[in-house]
Structure formats: structure tokens, C-alpha cells
Motif scaffolding. Structure first.
Motif, PDB file in Angstrom:
ATOM      1  N   ARG A  23      -4.575   5.290   1.570  1.00 32.73           N
ATOM      2  CA  ARG A  23      -4.243   3.933   2.026  1.00 32.73           C
ATOM      3  C   ARG A  23      -2.774   3.843   2.424  1.00 32.73           C
ATOM      4  O   ARG A  23      -2.415   3.132   3.362  1.00 32.73           O
ATOM      5  N   ALA A  24      -1.914   4.571   1.703  1.00 37.06           N
ATOM      6  CA  ALA A  24      -0.485   4.557   2.033  1.00 37.06           C
ATOM      7  C   ALA A  24      -0.235   5.196   3.393  1.00 37.06           C
ATOM      8  O   ALA A  24       0.557   4.685   4.195  1.00 37.06           O
ATOM      9  N   THR A  57      -8.632   6.716  -1.930  1.00 37.01           N
ATOM     10  CA  THR A  57      -7.444   6.961  -2.754  1.00 37.01           C
ATOM     11  C   THR A  57      -6.270   6.098  -2.307  1.00 37.01           C
ATOM     12  O   THR A  57      -6.176   5.677  -1.152  1.00 37.01           O
ATOM     13  N   ARG A  58      -5.330   5.867  -3.248  1.00 37.09           N
ATOM     14  CA  ARG A  58      -4.110   5.117  -2.932  1.00 37.09           C
ATOM     15  C   ARG A  58      -3.270   5.854  -1.888  1.00 37.09           C
ATOM     16  O   ARG A  58      -2.658   5.233  -1.021  1.00 37.09           O
ATOM     17  N   TYR A  59      -3.244   7.173  -2.006  1.00 32.23           N
ATOM     18  CA  TYR A  59      -2.412   7.943  -1.081  1.00 32.23           C
ATOM     19  C   TYR A  59      -2.930   7.817   0.355  1.00 32.23           C
ATOM     20  O   TYR A  59      -2.132   7.660   1.292  1.00 32.23           O
ATOM     21  N   SER A  81       1.295   8.392  -6.684  1.00 31.32           N
ATOM     22  CA  SER A  81      -0.144   8.662  -6.783  1.00 31.32           C
ATOM     23  C   SER A  81      -0.384  10.134  -6.483  1.00 31.32           C
ATOM     24  O   SER A  81       0.471  10.816  -5.914  1.00 31.32           O
ATOM     25  N   ALA A 114       2.403   1.777  -3.498  1.00 35.09           N
ATOM     26  CA  ALA A 114       1.397   2.271  -4.446  1.00 35.09           C
ATOM     27  C   ALA A 114       1.093   3.743  -4.206  1.00 35.09           C
ATOM     28  O   ALA A 114       0.794   4.494  -5.142  1.00 35.09           O
ATOM     29  N   GLY A 115       1.187   4.189  -2.954  1.00 41.17           N
ATOM     30  CA  GLY A 115       0.873   5.577  -2.631  1.00 41.17           C
ATOM     31  C   GLY A 115       1.940   6.568  -3.021  1.00 41.17           C
ATOM     32  O   GLY A 115       1.658   7.754  -3.194  1.00 41.17           O
ATOM     33  N   ASP A 150       0.832  -1.211   0.000  1.00 44.38           N
ATOM     34  CA  ASP A 150       0.000   0.000   0.000  1.00 44.38           C
ATOM     35  C   ASP A 150       0.863   1.257   0.000  1.00 44.38           C
ATOM     36  O   ASP A 150       0.545   2.250  -0.677  1.00 44.38           O
TER      37      ASP A 150
END
Length: 327
Positions: free
Chosen positions: A221-222, A217-219, A209, A205-206, A202
């Protein structure tokens, strides 16, 4: 009530006008290029180019249009892109008072503000000494047997006897994670190690992004993944510090991990050279830096072996470890 509405409308009108005239004021001092739509800028087109393996073309188009120095808006921040040997020389020889090594705030929130890429001066030197002490060739030699064991287990579990087509990159990413997890954290295979993997995925991926902190959003989640990871690393640090105090892990141990190495380095007064926050942020930074790059490089290496029989034959001749898995 009417006055409040009028004031709000006035603010909404004046702020864009202020930004417009400020931008116009300094526009002549900026390199060519476009910042694109507010906040998003060229981020979506960059991410698309990365996903479709057209990143070189993406850069070349802008170099052709604007020259070796141009501006863009990437990941929510105005950015100046420099290209070519002259630019490289400028960056690597530039005085630290003119150009400093920093990351976008969005990346810093994932990596942590105390990682080596954010530090400067004496703090940077101190953390670099701690990291380099772990990465010396004579120290890394101690990990050859451990890495070899991890690779053998991975090949036996995921590759041996598999007659169907395999997806190489996901498997190599798992292998890379297991090796790094062993060397950095000193965590053996099992449930404890497996808890780290989805959090790092995670966070990775963030990094690439748009930094929007909405729940989907991915951010976001990061950021959430980092918040979950920090207490786990803190607990790990306390365990290893207790182990050092009890002398259960000697300084010359062949499998001393990065966290233990950082805890072992002392100042002249006997205090630990790095704080817990610095250890956490730099372990995350090293993990993030090595996870994707190493796995991608190994994936391309296997692709080369699969497509070029002469190179394959040269490498696996007499190597009983690789031969059964790359036929």
C-alpha cells in the motif's frame, strides 16, 4: 519433463547448502546475535515492542545478551546494531569511505532514491544547501503568522466547545500535516490538501513494516501510495514553476513554500539547482521525517500539561489562545 523436475529439485537443495556454508564461512567475522527466521528476522518482535511502548526494553535485552554491538535481521535486511558513546563517536566521525549514510532498499523505494539521506559527495552537498536555505531561522520567522493561523483554525474547529474526551494524537497528527502541507507544498485548506493525507498515512505505515509487496500488505500500500503521490507533486511543481515564470510569487514572499524555494535556487549558469525527481524525493523525505516525530512530541507535551498543573499554569498564564482548550 523428468529432467526439469530433477534440475529444479537439485537447485532447491544446493542453494540452501550454499547459503549455509557461506554463512558459516563468515560467521566468525560477524558480531554476536541472531538473524532469526529468513527474511522476517526480528522485525515482528521489534514492531510489537514499538506498538506496546517497550522498545527500550527490547534493545536492552539484546544489549545484555550480546553486548554493545550485535547483529539482527530487520525489515528484510541483515543489520548490525551499535550502542553507546563509543559507537556514536565512531559513526559521527567515521570516514565516508568506510561508512556511508544509506537506507534499507525498502525504505528508499518509499522515500525515493534522490532524497538527501541517499545522496553523497557533491550531490548531497548541493541538496543540503537547497534544504538549509529554506530552514534558516530568518526564513522560518516568515512562517510564524501562517503557523499561528493554522493552529487557531484547528483549535477552533476540533477542540473548542468539545466536552467529550478527545483523542489527542490523531488530532495533533492532523494539525501537523496541515502545517507541513502549507509550508512544504503551499497548499491551502480544501479538497486539494485532503487528497495528500491518506497517501502519506499509507506511506508512513509502510516504512515500519516487513517489505513484502503482496496486495494486502502495508508495504505494498505504501508503494502504491507513492506512485499516486508523485504525479500530484509533479503537477504542483509545474504550477509553481509557471507562477515563478510569471513573477506572481516574488523571491521575498512571506509564505514561499519549500517547493518554490527549491525551484528558485539556481546554479551559476542560471539552471535550476535541483531536478524534479530530487525535489519530489526530498519533499517526501522532509514530510515523512517531520510528520510522525513532531506530532508525537506535541502529544507528549499536551499530556505533560494535562498531568502537571504547575507547568500548565506557567505556560498558559496570560495566553488566551491555549487556555480555553486545555482546561
Amino acid at each position: 519433463m523428468g529432467l526439469m523436475i530433477f534440475t529444479s529439485l537439485l537447485v532447491l537443495i544446493l542453494i540452501p547448502l550454499f547459503i549455509f556454508f557461506q554463512h558459516k564461512k563468515y560467521n566468525d567475522q560477524l558480531p554476536p546475535g541472531s538473524l532469526g527466521p529468513p527474511f522476517i528476522g526480528q522485525t515482528l518482535s521489534l514492531l510489537k515492542a514499538l506498538k506496546t511502548d517497550r522498545i527500550e526494553k527490547w534493545f536492552q535485552e539484546r544489549i545484555t545478551n550480546h553486548g554493545p554491538v550485535w547483529k539482527a535481521s530487520l525489515f528484510g535486511y541483515p543489520t548490525v546494531v551499535l550502542h553507546g558513546r563509543t559507537a556514536n563517536k565512531f559513526i559521527y566521525t567515521c570516514d565516508g569511505n568506510i561508512l556511508t549514510n544509506t537506507q534499507p532498499p525498502s525504505v528508499s523505494k518509499i522515500f525515493g532514491s534522490k532524497n538527501i539521506m541517499e545522496l553523497s559527495g557533491n550531490d548531497h552537498k548541493r541538496v543540503r544547501v537547497a534544504l538549509v536555505s529554506f530552514l534558516k531561522p530568518e526564513v522560518l520567522k516568515q512562517y510564524v503568522a501562517k503557523v499561528d493561523e493554522e493552529i487557531r483554525h484547528h483549535l477552533q474547529t476540533n477542540w473548542h466547545g468539545k466536552h467529550a474526551a478527545l483523542q489527542v494524537q490523531p488530532l495533533i497528527k492532523t494539525l501537523t500535516f496541515n502545517i507541513i502541507c502549507s509550508l512544504l507544498f503551499g497548499i491551502e485548506r480544501g479538497p486539494k490538501r485532503e487528497k495528500f493525507l491518506p497517501l502519506f498515512k499509507d506511506m508512513m505505515a509502510g516504512v515500519l513494516s516487513i517489505p513484502i509487496t503482496l496486495p494486502f500488505t502495508r508495504y505494498k500500500r505504501a508503494i502504491t501510495a507513492r506512485k499516486k503521490l508523485v504525479p500530484m507533486l509533479l503537477h504542483l511543481i509545474h504550477e509553481k514553476r509557471d507562477g515563478l515564470m510569471e513573477k506572481t510569487q516574488q523571491a521575498g514572499s512571506p509564505h514561499k513554500d519549500l517547493i518554490t524555494s527549491m525551484l528558485s535556487i539556481r546554479n551559476d549558469d542560471g539552471s535550476t539547482m535541483m531536478s524534479e525527481e530530487e525535489i519530489i524525493d526530498n519533499v517526501i523525505a522532509v514530510m515523512m521525517a517531520g510528520y510522525d516525530t513532531t506530532s508525537v512530541l506535541l502529544t507528549f507535551l499536551i499530556r505533560l500539561l494535562a498531568n502537571d498543573k504547575s507547568i500548565y499554569s506557567s505556560i498558559v498564564r496570560g495566553n488566551t489562545l491555549l487556555h480555553p482548550y486545555l482546561l
